[in-house]
Design a protein around this motif. Structure first.
Motif, short mmCIF file in Angstrom:
data_model
loop_
_atom_site.label_atom_id
_atom_site.label_comp_id
_atom_site.label_asym_id
_atom_site.label_seq_id
_atom_site.Cartn_x
_atom_site.Cartn_y
_atom_site.Cartn_z
N VAL A 1 0.84 -1.20 0.00
CA VAL A 1 0.00 0.00 0.00
C VAL A 1 0.87 1.25 0.00
O VAL A 1 0.57 2.24 -0.69
N ASP A 2 1.96 1.22 0.75
CA ASP A 2 2.89 2.36 0.74
C ASP A 2 3.45 2.59 -0.66
O ASP A 2 3.61 3.74 -1.10
N MET A 3 3.74 1.51 -1.37
CA MET A 3 4.24 1.62 -2.74
C MET A 3 3.17 2.22 -3.66
O MET A 3 3.47 3.03 -4.54
N MET A 4 1.93 1.82 -3.46
CA MET A 4 0.83 2.36 -4.27
C MET A 4 0.70 3.87 -4.07
O MET A 4 0.56 4.62 -5.04
N ASN A 5 0.73 4.30 -2.84
CA ASN A 5 0.57 5.73 -2.56
C ASN A 5 1.77 6.54 -3.04
O ASN A 5 1.63 7.68 -3.50
N ALA A 6 2.97 5.95 -2.93
CA ALA A 6 4.16 6.63 -3.43
C ALA A 6 4.09 6.79 -4.95
O ALA A 6 4.46 7.83 -5.50
N LYS A 7 3.60 5.76 -5.63
CA LYS A 7 3.47 5.82 -7.09
C LYS A 7 2.42 6.85 -7.49
O LYS A 7 2.61 7.59 -8.47
N ALA A 8 1.33 6.90 -6.76
CA ALA A 8 0.29 7.88 -7.06
C ALA A 8 0.85 9.30 -6.95
O ALA A 8 0.59 10.16 -7.81
N LYS A 9 1.63 9.55 -5.93
CA LYS A 9 2.25 10.86 -5.76
C LYS A 9 3.21 11.16 -6.89
O LYS A 9 3.25 12.28 -7.42
N GLU A 10 3.99 10.16 -7.29
CA GLU A 10 4.95 10.32 -8.38
C GLU A 10 4.25 10.70 -9.69
O GLU A 10 4.76 11.50 -10.48
N LEU A 11 3.07 10.15 -9.91
CA LEU A 11 2.32 10.40 -11.15
C LEU A 11 1.58 11.74 -11.13
O LEU A 11 1.02 12.14 -12.15
N GLY A 12 1.55 12.40 -9.98
CA GLY A 12 0.89 13.69 -9.89
C GLY A 12 -0.54 13.63 -9.39
O GLY A 12 -1.29 14.61 -9.52
N ASP B 1 -7.21 11.59 -11.23
CA ASP B 1 -6.09 10.79 -10.75
C ASP B 1 -6.10 9.40 -11.36
O ASP B 1 -5.05 8.85 -11.72
N MET B 2 -7.29 8.83 -11.50
CA MET B 2 -7.39 7.49 -12.08
C MET B 2 -6.98 7.50 -13.55
O MET B 2 -6.41 6.52 -14.05
N ALA B 3 -7.24 8.61 -14.24
CA ALA B 3 -6.80 8.72 -15.64
C ALA B 3 -5.28 8.78 -15.72
O ALA B 3 -4.67 8.18 -16.62
N LEU B 4 -4.64 9.49 -14.78
CA LEU B 4 -3.18 9.53 -14.75
C LEU B 4 -2.60 8.13 -14.54
O LEU B 4 -1.64 7.73 -15.21
N ILE B 5 -3.18 7.40 -13.61
CA ILE B 5 -2.71 6.05 -13.31
C ILE B 5 -2.93 5.13 -14.51
O ILE B 5 -2.04 4.35 -14.90
N SER B 6 -4.11 5.23 -15.11
CA SER B 6 -4.45 4.36 -16.25
C SER B 6 -3.57 4.66 -17.46
O SER B 6 -3.16 3.75 -18.19
N ARG B 7 -3.29 5.93 -17.67
CA ARG B 7 -2.42 6.32 -18.78
C ARG B 7 -1.01 5.77 -18.58
O ARG B 7 -0.40 5.23 -19.51
N ALA B 8 -0.48 5.88 -17.35
CA ALA B 8 0.86 5.38 -17.07
C ALA B 8 0.93 3.87 -17.25
O ALA B 8 1.90 3.33 -17.80
N ALA B 9 -0.10 3.16 -16.80
CA ALA B 9 -0.11 1.70 -16.92
C ALA B 9 -0.15 1.27 -18.38
O ALA B 9 0.52 0.30 -18.77
N TYR B 10 -0.89 1.99 -19.20
CA TYR B 10 -1.06 1.58 -20.59
C TYR B 10 0.21 1.73 -21.41
O TYR B 10 0.34 1.14 -22.48
N LYS B 11 1.16 2.49 -20.91
CA LYS B 11 2.44 2.63 -21.60
C LYS B 11 3.29 1.37 -21.48
O LYS B 11 4.29 1.21 -22.18
N ILE B 12 2.91 0.47 -20.57
CA ILE B 12 3.60 -0.82 -20.43
C ILE B 12 2.95 -1.81 -21.39
O ILE B 12 1.77 -2.14 -21.24
N PRO B 13 3.67 -2.29 -22.40
CA PRO B 13 3.06 -3.17 -23.41
C PRO B 13 2.34 -4.38 -22.84
O PRO B 13 1.27 -4.76 -23.33
N LYS B 14 2.90 -5.01 -21.81
CA LYS B 14 2.26 -6.20 -21.24
C LYS B 14 0.93 -5.85 -20.60
O LYS B 14 -0.03 -6.64 -20.67
#
Length: 464
Positions: free
Chosen positions: A147-158, A181-194
């Protein structure tokens, strides 16, 4: 020295700003028009262009809501950034029994082993909560750390209005986010081909495991992509996404779609059941009908032939170029002549040739960008505009490139020669003595003017 260099860089970017193609805004009502003729049932929604992050539509996008299972997009993002797909995930008792009874599951058992890839498919297609929990434990060791990693990543994404408290999205007062915020997360995830591959998969089969002798078939629940319960909501441009629902969250949905070379991310939150598909389809159709994307390199350039466009860099246009991947997205009613550009300092940790960025806006909205690439390899290591007079677009700073490794090597060679000479001088007497002894031992006897003639066993000397 650092202050001078910073000042030089700042000065250089000022000159870049004066030299790059600057769009002039047309004084017309159309220049301020942004399409807004669509509405949705969802309490919160957003459509974002995937490449640029341009927001094409929004409704209460910063309002806080419970995300439900679209949380798993963040879980998948962190897993894919930290794991290999063939790693083994072992399901703990907490993963199997620690989720809400009756919630989405593929009935895994304690001690069951699957690969990271198989577990991701279980989580993203069937929304299996035990898979989300097991993946969190696998990555971080325990759920609190994940959960700490999730929140840190959310902050990193803006993200501005997000706090995660679990990996699966089950109801929790401390687990919330916003459409933006969910759009930022979803956009970042979609850049990963897998990730894009997984969410775009209609069905998948997990082979037999150490706890299940039969394969486990999986179906994607996103009804715009795959016939799951009905074909009523199938959308031909849909690339995939993630569904979500709880009583307190309502229906939530993240969807990716592509048409005419433009990929969009749509997020709807606090929607009513089945309306999430209708809302998303309507938003996609409206945005595809009303917006177009343009390659920045097609209209922004540095040319020696057009001084009023390139300004003082016209004589040195070979120094920089506009990244061919840069794009803008604007309403179809607008022209590229309506947008304005700003040059800002920018660096890319993965590409040292990036020295700045052209950022475009229209109707007070960010609509895209393009990186500025330094292409003059001959002065690598110096700032691109050093050694160029200010009047020609440079920094005015004299710069001499120093090759420190070569200088160090030369110094070492000189020191070695000096040490050798000093050593020889300190041992000179010993060397001379050794030479004398060597010569004495190996010197041939001196010849005389007499020869010895043997006659009947007697020696007689004859003078030569």
């Amino acid at each position: 020295m650092n202050i001078k260099r910073k000042l030089a860089k700042a000065l250089a970017f000022i000159f870049i700003a004066n030299s790059i193609f600057t769009m002039k805004s047309i004084q017309a009502e159309a220049a301020d028009y942004w399409p807004s003729g669509v509405d949705v049932v969802a309490e919160s929604a957003i459509v974002m262009e995937e490449e640029t992050g341009t927001i094409l539509y929004s409704k209460n996008m910063d309002d806080v809501h419970y995300p439900a299972s679209i949380t798993k997009i963040m879980t998948a993002l962190i897993v894919l950034e930290n794991c290999d797909l063939d790693e083994t995930v072992t399901f703990s008792a907490e993963a199997v029994y620690g989720t809400e009874l009756g919630s989405s599951s593929i009935a895994r058992d304690v001690g069951e082993e699957m690969t990271v890839e198989q577990t991701l498919y279980g989580m993203m297609l069937e929304s299996a909560n035990e898979c989300a929990y097991a993946l969190g434990e696998h990555v971080a060791g325990d759920m609190d750390s994940f959960v700490d990693m999730m929140n840190a990543k959310a902050k990193e994404l803006g993200c501005k209005n997000t706090h995660f408290n679990n990996s699966n999205g089950l109801p929790d007062e401390e687990h919330y986010t916003s459409a933006y915020d969910m759009a930022l997360i979803s956009r970042a995830a979609y850049k990963i081909p897998k990730f894009a591959e997984i969410v775009g998969t209609k069905n998948y089969t997990i082979p037999a495991t150490n706890k299940h002798s039969d394969p486990t078939p999986l179906n994607n629940h996103h009804q715009m992509l795959h016939y799951y319960k009905t074909n009523q909501y199938l959308y031909e441009y849909c690339l995939g996404g993630k569904t979500g629902y709880t009583v307190v969250a309502g229906a939530t949905l993240v969807t990716y779609a592509k048409k005419d070379g433009m990929t969009l991310v749509c997020v709807v939150m606090k929607d009513t059941t089945t309306d999430e598909y209708t809302d998303t389809t309507n938003l996609f159709e409206y945005c595809f009908d009303n917006f177009s994307k343009y390659a920045v390199a097609d209209f922004a350039s540095i040319s020696e032939d057009d001084v009023n466009v390139t300004g003082i860099l016209s004589e040195n246009s070979e120094l920089i170029k506009v990244d061919e991947d840069g794009i803008i997205v604007i309403p179809k009613t607008a022209s590229i002549l309506d947008v304005t550009s700003t040059v800002v300092p920018y660096s890319d940790s993965e590409d040292s040739s990036v020295i700045g960025q052209l950022q475009y806006s229209y109707a007070d909205k960010s609509v895209g960008y393009a990186n500025l690439i330094f292409t003059n390899a001959e002065t690598a290591g110096s700032y691109p505009f050093d050694n160029i007079p200010v009047e020609n677009g440079g920094s005015g700073k004299e710069y001499i490139q120093v090759d420190y490794p070569k200088i160090g090597l030369v110094i070492l060679i000189v020191l070695a020669v000096i040490c050798l000479i000093m050593f020889i001088r300190s041992k000179s007497s010993e060397i001379l003595l050794f030479r004398h002894r060597f010569m004495s031992r190996h010197q041939r006897p001196q010849k005389t003017n007499m020869t010895i003639i043997r006659d009947n066993g007697k020696r007689r000397k004859r003078r030569r």
